[in-house]
Design an enzyme around this catalytic site. Structure first.
Site, PDB file in Angstrom:
ATOM      1  NE  ARG A  62      19.460 -23.767  74.022  1.00  0.00           N
ATOM      2  CZ  ARG A  62      19.024 -22.792  74.818  1.00  0.00           C
ATOM      3  NH1 ARG A  62      18.840 -21.570  74.348  1.00  0.00           N
ATOM      4  NH2 ARG A  62      18.774 -23.039  76.088  1.00  0.00           N
ATOM      5  CG  HIS A  66      14.907 -25.652  73.582  1.00  0.00           C
ATOM      6  ND1 HIS A  66      14.942 -24.658  74.523  1.00  0.00           N
ATOM      7  CD2 HIS A  66      16.038 -26.375  73.777  1.00  0.00           C
ATOM      8  CE1 HIS A  66      16.046 -24.767  75.249  1.00  0.00           C
ATOM      9  NE2 HIS A  66      16.745 -25.794  74.809  1.00  0.00           N
ATOM     10  CG  ASN A  94      12.013 -22.329  75.580  1.00  0.00           C
ATOM     11  OD1 ASN A  94      13.017 -22.952  75.224  1.00  0.00           O
ATOM     12  ND2 ASN A  94      10.793 -22.846  75.544  1.00  0.00           N
ATOM     13  CG  HIS A 194      26.191 -27.590  73.959  1.00  0.00           C
ATOM     14  ND1 HIS A 194      26.054 -27.849  75.313  1.00  0.00           N
ATOM     15  CD2 HIS A 194      24.953 -27.236  73.528  1.00  0.00           C
ATOM     16  CE1 HIS A 194      24.791 -27.663  75.663  1.00  0.00           C
ATOM     17  NE2 HIS A 194      24.093 -27.296  74.601  1.00  0.00           N
TER      18      HIS A 194
HETATM   19  C1  HEM Z   1      22.125 -32.341  77.274  1.00  0.00           C
HETATM   20  C2  HEM Z   1      21.381 -31.406  77.784  1.00  0.00           C
HETATM   21  C3  HEM Z   1      21.496 -29.965  77.367  1.00  0.00           C
HETATM   22  C4  HEM Z   1      21.579 -28.920  78.216  1.00  0.00           C
HETATM   23  C5  HEM Z   1      21.568 -28.969  79.733  1.00  0.00           C
HETATM   24  C6  HEM Z   1      21.706 -27.736  77.407  1.00  0.00           C
HETATM   25  C7  HEM Z   1      21.792 -26.457  77.905  1.00  0.00           C
HETATM   26  C8  HEM Z   1      22.082 -25.336  77.154  1.00  0.00           C
HETATM   27  C9  HEM Z   1      22.263 -24.024  77.695  1.00  0.00           C
HETATM   28  C10 HEM Z   1      22.130 -23.629  79.152  1.00  0.00           C
HETATM   29  C11 HEM Z   1      22.576 -23.201  76.661  1.00  0.00           C
HETATM   30  C12 HEM Z   1      22.840 -21.706  76.745  1.00  0.00           C
HETATM   31  C13 HEM Z   1      21.513 -20.990  76.814  1.00  0.00           C
HETATM   32  C14 HEM Z   1      21.616 -19.524  77.149  1.00  0.00           C
HETATM   33  O1  HEM Z   1      22.702 -19.001  77.323  1.00  0.00           O
HETATM   34  O2  HEM Z   1      20.577 -18.889  77.236  1.00  0.00           O
HETATM   35  C15 HEM Z   1      22.579 -23.997  75.465  1.00  0.00           C
HETATM   36  C16 HEM Z   1      22.852 -23.523  74.212  1.00  0.00           C
HETATM   37  C17 HEM Z   1      22.807 -24.296  73.078  1.00  0.00           C
HETATM   38  N1  HEM Z   1      22.385 -25.606  73.000  1.00  0.00           N
HETATM   39 FE1  HEM Z   1      22.092 -26.867  74.533  1.00  0.00          FE
HETATM   40  N2  HEM Z   1      21.692 -28.088  76.097  1.00  0.00           N
HETATM   41  C18 HEM Z   1      21.557 -29.447  76.024  1.00  0.00           C
HETATM   42  C19 HEM Z   1      21.448 -30.194  74.871  1.00  0.00           C
HETATM   43  C20 HEM Z   1      21.471 -29.682  73.601  1.00  0.00           C
HETATM   44  C21 HEM Z   1      21.153 -30.411  72.410  1.00  0.00           C
HETATM   45  C22 HEM Z   1      20.671 -31.867  72.383  1.00  0.00           C
HETATM   46  C23 HEM Z   1      21.322 -29.572  71.359  1.00  0.00           C
HETATM   47  C24 HEM Z   1      21.127 -29.815  69.893  1.00  0.00           C
HETATM   48  C25 HEM Z   1      21.308 -30.961  69.287  1.00  0.00           C
HETATM   49  C26 HEM Z   1      21.761 -28.298  71.901  1.00  0.00           C
HETATM   50  C27 HEM Z   1      22.088 -27.196  71.165  1.00  0.00           C
HETATM   51  C28 HEM Z   1      22.459 -25.985  71.701  1.00  0.00           C
HETATM   52  C29 HEM Z   1      22.979 -24.894  70.887  1.00  0.00           C
HETATM   53  C30 HEM Z   1      23.279 -24.954  69.405  1.00  0.00           C
HETATM   54  C31 HEM Z   1      23.181 -23.821  71.750  1.00  0.00           C
HETATM   55  C32 HEM Z   1      23.657 -22.417  71.390  1.00  0.00           C
HETATM   56  C33 HEM Z   1      22.480 -21.600  70.926  1.00  0.00           C
HETATM   57  C34 HEM Z   1      22.802 -20.187  70.473  1.00  0.00           C
HETATM   58  O3  HEM Z   1      23.952 -19.775  70.435  1.00  0.00           O
HETATM   59  O4  HEM Z   1      21.833 -19.455  70.169  1.00  0.00           O
HETATM   60  N3  HEM Z   1      21.808 -28.402  73.269  1.00  0.00           N
HETATM   61  N4  HEM Z   1      22.259 -25.294  75.796  1.00  0.00           N
END
Ligand code: HEM
Ligand SMILES: *[C@@H]1O[C@H](CO)[C@@H](O)[C@H](O)[C@H]1NC(C)=O
Ligand SMILES: *[C@@H]1O[C@H](CO)[C@@H](O)[C@H](O)[C@H]1NC(C)=O
Ligand SMILES: *[C@@H]1O[C@H](CO)[C@@H](O)[C@H](O)[C@H]1NC(C)=O
Length: 320
Positions: A62, A66, A94, A194
């Site tokens: 992530r 970002h 973030n 995800h």
């Molecule tokens: C399509 C639009 C996307 C939205 C709206 C989105 C939104 C989010 C949100 C809200 C979270 C949780 C954050 C939190 O709880 O603080 C998250 C976690 C995550 N996102 Fe996304 N995301 C998107 C795309 C992506 C992309 C493109 C990737 C990587 C290729 C990605 C990888 C991740 C990962 C791996 C997590 C978990 C991080 C952790 O456990 O530390 N996301 N995302």
């Protein structure tokens, strides 16, 4: 005939080069001569970090996302705020959310020791760490292109506007991806990120209490750990097999078990192009793997600083 052939070859080369003006400067073997130990050293630190905490692989993936979505993959997300510098860490997407900065520091230290000097950029460290995290957790491996340099600037306002929030609908998600030169297939494939990691209650509360396109039992079970008030920071896995990089995320969407509103937007059961891609990836893990790999390379190539632009940051948290 030979003339026509060489004309065609030239034509194809020119067209291809004009389509990929920036990525052409990144190369897979960028550190092979200056520091052949760089990549194995990074992988070792990532491997240890994931062994210690499987979620760290998700967090590192992530961080790269970002970083790239805010003015290109230039390490800007790593810069700490100081009294005279405002970085991106307090941006809404973030704040209290992105993590893994200590591991990036560990990688910086290990790779500098291995190379004897700071030759690997922080932006490349993020790209390599993301690639390795995916592979270590069972996902596809790809040759990550390298040679990015680190920004001497960051933008809080761009961090707030260039990253997609979880309440976005499909057309909003698509348009923010398109504004980065990415298409619908990239959106669906990359959202497959995800398949690993966790989300905080505050990011999915509205969905589990108010939405109707959600599996009833799934919603009820998520409410246990995410009350209407309080517990904002409680976390739930983004898919039902969260420590493995597989295609379970897409299988869950078919059952209306997407955790975030933005996740379920990709599959509504209306047979749209987006639905069809979700269906395809849920049936075909290999197709998902190869499309994810291609989209990661595309995302990683967005607006890199190279040549004499930017710098190789000695401490990823501050400009030299
Ligand atoms: C399509 C639009 C996307 C939205 C709206 C989105 C939104 C989010 C949100 C809200 C979270 C949780 C954050 C939190 O709880 O603080 C998250 C976690 C995550 N996102 Fe996304 N995301 C998107 C795309 C992506 C992309 C493109 C990737 C990587 C290729 C990605 C990888 C991740 C990962 C791996 C997590 C978990 C991080 C952790 O456990 O530390 N996301 N995302
Ligand atoms: C911020 O202040 C420090 C210490 O006074 C100085 O070294 C640094 O160059 C300043 N940074 C910027 C971006 O102005
Ligand atoms: C998506 O959200 C935007 C902004 O709120 C809205 O204008 C648009 O109509 C929505 N699209 C769909 C298909 O719901
Ligand atoms: C559900 O929707 C209502 C009306 O929009 C809103 O006031 C309420 O805060 C929402 N509930 C949750 C838990 O998000």
């Amino acid at each position: 005939m030979a003339l026509l052939q060489s004309f065609l070859v030239c034509f194809v080369v020119v067209v291809a080069a004009s389509l990929i003006p920036v990525s052409a400067q990144l190369t897979a073997n960028f550190y092979d001569n200056v520091c052949p130990q760089a990549l194995p050293t990074i992988r070792n630190v990532v491997q240890k970090a994931i062994k210690n905490e499987p979620r760290m692989g998700a967090s590192l993936l992530r961080l790269h996302f970002h970083d790239c979505f805010v003015n290109g993959c230039d390490g800007s997300i790593l810069l700490d705020d100081t009294s005279n510098f405002t970085g991106e860490k307090t941006g809404l997407p973030n704040l209290n959310s992105v993590r893994g900065f200590d591991i990036v520091d560990d990688i910086r230290e290990a790779v500098d020791n291995a190379c004897k000097t700071s030759v690997v950029s922080c932006a490349d460290i993020l790209a390599i760490a993301a690639r390795d995290s995916v592979a270590i957790l069972g996902g596809p491996f790809y040759q990550v292109l390298l040679g990015r340099r680190d920004a001497r600037t960051a933008s809080l306002s761009d961090a707030n506007t260039n990253l997609p929030p979880p309440n976005f609908n499909l057309s909003q998600l698509l348009s923010i991806f398109q504004s980065h030169g990415l298409d619908l297939q990239d959106l669906i494939a990359l959202s497959g990120g995800h398949t690993i990691g966790l989300a905080r209650c505050t990011t999915f509360r509205d969905r589990i209490y108010n939405e109707t396109n959600i599996d009833t039992q799934f919603a009820a079970s998520k409410r246990q750990n995410c009350p209407v008030t309080g517990g904002d920071g409680n976390t739930e896995p983004l898919d039902s097999m969260t420590t493995r990089f597989d295609n379970q995320y897409f299988k869950d969407l078919l059952k209306f078990k997407g955790l975030l509103h933005s996740d379920q937007e990709l599959f509504k059961g209306d047979g749209s192009a987006s639905d069809q891609l979700v269906q395809k990836y849920s049936n075909d893990a290999v197709a998902f793997g190869s499309d994810f790999r291609a989209s990661m390379i595309k995302m990683g190539n967005m607006k890199p600083l190279n040549g004499n632009n930017g710098e190789i940051r000695m401490n990823c948290r501050k400009i030299n």
